[in-house]
Design an enzyme around this catalytic site. Structure first.
Site, PDB file in Angstrom:
ATOM      1  N   LYS A  31       0.852  -1.191   0.000  1.00 51.68           N
ATOM      2  CA  LYS A  31       0.000   0.000   0.000  1.00 51.68           C
ATOM      3  C   LYS A  31       0.888   1.241   0.000  1.00 51.68           C
ATOM      4  CE  LYS A  31      -2.474   3.432   2.078  1.00 51.68           C
ATOM      5  NZ  LYS A  31      -2.261   4.342   3.210  1.00 51.68           N
ATOM      6  N   GLY A  34      -1.017   8.035   0.441  1.00 53.83           N
ATOM      7  CA  GLY A  34      -1.152   9.325  -0.202  1.00 53.83           C
ATOM      8  C   GLY A  34      -0.123  10.314   0.325  1.00 53.83           C
ATOM      9  N   GLY A  72      -5.367  10.742   0.544  1.00 53.34           N
ATOM     10  CA  GLY A  72      -5.964  11.744   1.442  1.00 53.34           C
ATOM     11  C   GLY A  72      -5.559  13.176   1.117  1.00 53.34           C
ATOM     12  N   ASP A 189      -5.628   1.506   3.930  1.00 60.10           N
ATOM     13  CA  ASP A 189      -4.911   0.514   4.745  1.00 60.10           C
ATOM     14  C   ASP A 189      -5.827  -0.679   5.030  1.00 60.10           C
ATOM     15  OD1 ASP A 189      -2.555   2.145   5.156  1.00 60.10           O
ATOM     16  OD2 ASP A 189      -3.803   3.360   6.482  1.00 60.10           O
ATOM     17  N   LYS A 248      -3.709   1.363  10.003  1.00 60.86           N
ATOM     18  CA  LYS A 248      -2.519   0.629   9.546  1.00 60.86           C
ATOM     19  C   LYS A 248      -2.207  -0.564  10.433  1.00 60.86           C
ATOM     20  CE  LYS A 248      -0.243   4.587   7.885  1.00 60.86           C
ATOM     21  NZ  LYS A 248      -0.967   4.621   6.601  1.00 60.86           N
TER      22      LYS A 248
END
Ligand SMILES: Nc1ncnc2c1ncn2[C@@H]1O[C@H](COP(=O)(O)OP(=O)(O)OP(=O)(O)O)[C@@H](O)[C@H]1O
Ligand SMILES: [Mg+2]
Length: 291
Positions: A31, A34, A72, A189, A248
């Site tokens: 992942k 952003g 984000g 996440d 996360k």
């Protein structure tokens, strides 16, 4: 190349061989946060370029990388440009229909395209998809007050498996849909953890803008190299782990409990952090273990 460099290069390459063997044919979910993408223009480009190179190298040595991305800061930026005022309930962004439209535009139309493009500069590998595609991610509203903020109800990894079997690299924007086709914005996440679990991935790697999980929020030297699932619950309860770090560690805990062999949180702004994590003995950032 000087003699010393030559030896070092040979050493690095031979050290990588057992890892390449171990991970050949294995799924690794990565992942890309952003925030790791949101430096100043030049840095942002450099971080994305180095990330794309790592993904291409993983694929080249036979690993099966699956990329999930956030966005984000990029959503906030477009909302601001459009003169939209963000609304928050208990610190969470309220996603009304208009906000959802922007979220989807940015994630699917902008960030996803940028990640796909960066990978495909090296060859025709990446295919972008949204969780809405081919029944991939089913979502439901988390809380009516938050509007179209979704929780993952189910992941059908068929489309991802099909792409992987064709040698392609799926790049996923984390919009889900409910049975009626209504779209929801889901934390990236959370989605990465659910996908890793659904694919029985070998590894889950979350790249962010801090070097790992801190045991003391304000002390950069307090990054835990290893955290157990039990410790995570304690650190969330006492407020040490907060905001964007909560999904996360929860995603990592969910993945390792579901049988994913290891889950890591690393600094994605550091060039090639992913390669060092994958192909050397060195442990970077925080590893979450099922204890
Ligand atoms: N104990 C902690 N240790 C380290 N960081 C923490 C901790 N608690 C909270 N954080 C915050 O979590 C942030 C990372 O999550 P954040 O959601 O902001 O980034 P991201 O997930 O990489 O990006 P995006 O949400 O856009 O995909 C850090 O920048 C830090 O401010
Ligand atoms: Mg986040």
């Amino acid at each position: 190349m000087s003699a010393a460099n030559y030896e070092l290069t040979a050493e690095v390459l031979t050290e990588a061989i057992p890892f390449m063997r171990r991970f050949a044919g294995k799924v690794v979910v990565v992942k890309y946060g952003g925030n790791a993408l949101a430096g100043t223009e030049g840095e942002e480009e450099e971080a994305l370029r180095s990330f794309a190179e790592d993904v291409v190298l993983m694929r080249s040595v036979g690993m099966l990388p699956v990329v999930v991305h956030g966005g984000g800061p990029q959503i906030g930026e477009l909302m601001q440009r459009l003169g939209m005022t963000p609304r928050f309930v208990d610190g969470l962004r309220v996603t009304d229909a208009e906000t959802l439209e922007v979220v989807r535009m940015v994630l699917v139309g902008k960030v996803n395209r940028e990640v796909v493009g960066a990978i495909n500069r090296h060859g025709p590998l990446a295919v972008g998809l949204s969780g809405e595609d081919a029944g991939f991610i089913t979502a439901e509203a988390r809380d009516e007050a938050l509007g179209f903020v979704g929780d993952v109800v189910g992941v059908d990894p068929t489309i991802v498996r099909r792409l992987l079997s064709e040698g392609l690299v799926p790049v996923i924007a984390t919009i889900g849909a409910d049975v009626a086709g209504q779209a929801y914005n889901i934390n990236a996440d959370t989605v990465a953890g659910a996908i890793a679990a659904a694919l029985w991935a070998q590894k889950l790697v979350l790249l962010t803008d801090v070097s790992g999980v801190r045991r003391d929020r304000d002390d950069p030297g307090s990054v835990a190299s290893e955290l157990s699932v039990a410790e995570i619950d304690e650190l969330i309860a006492d407020g040490t782990i907060s905001e964007g770090m909560i999904p996360k560690v929860e995603a990592c805990a969910h993945a390792v409990r579901a049988g994913v062999s290891s889950a890591h949180i690393l600094d994605g702004r550091v060039a090639h952090a992913l390669l060092v994590e994958l192909f050397t003995e060195e442990g970077l950032g925080t590893m979450v273990v099922d204890r």
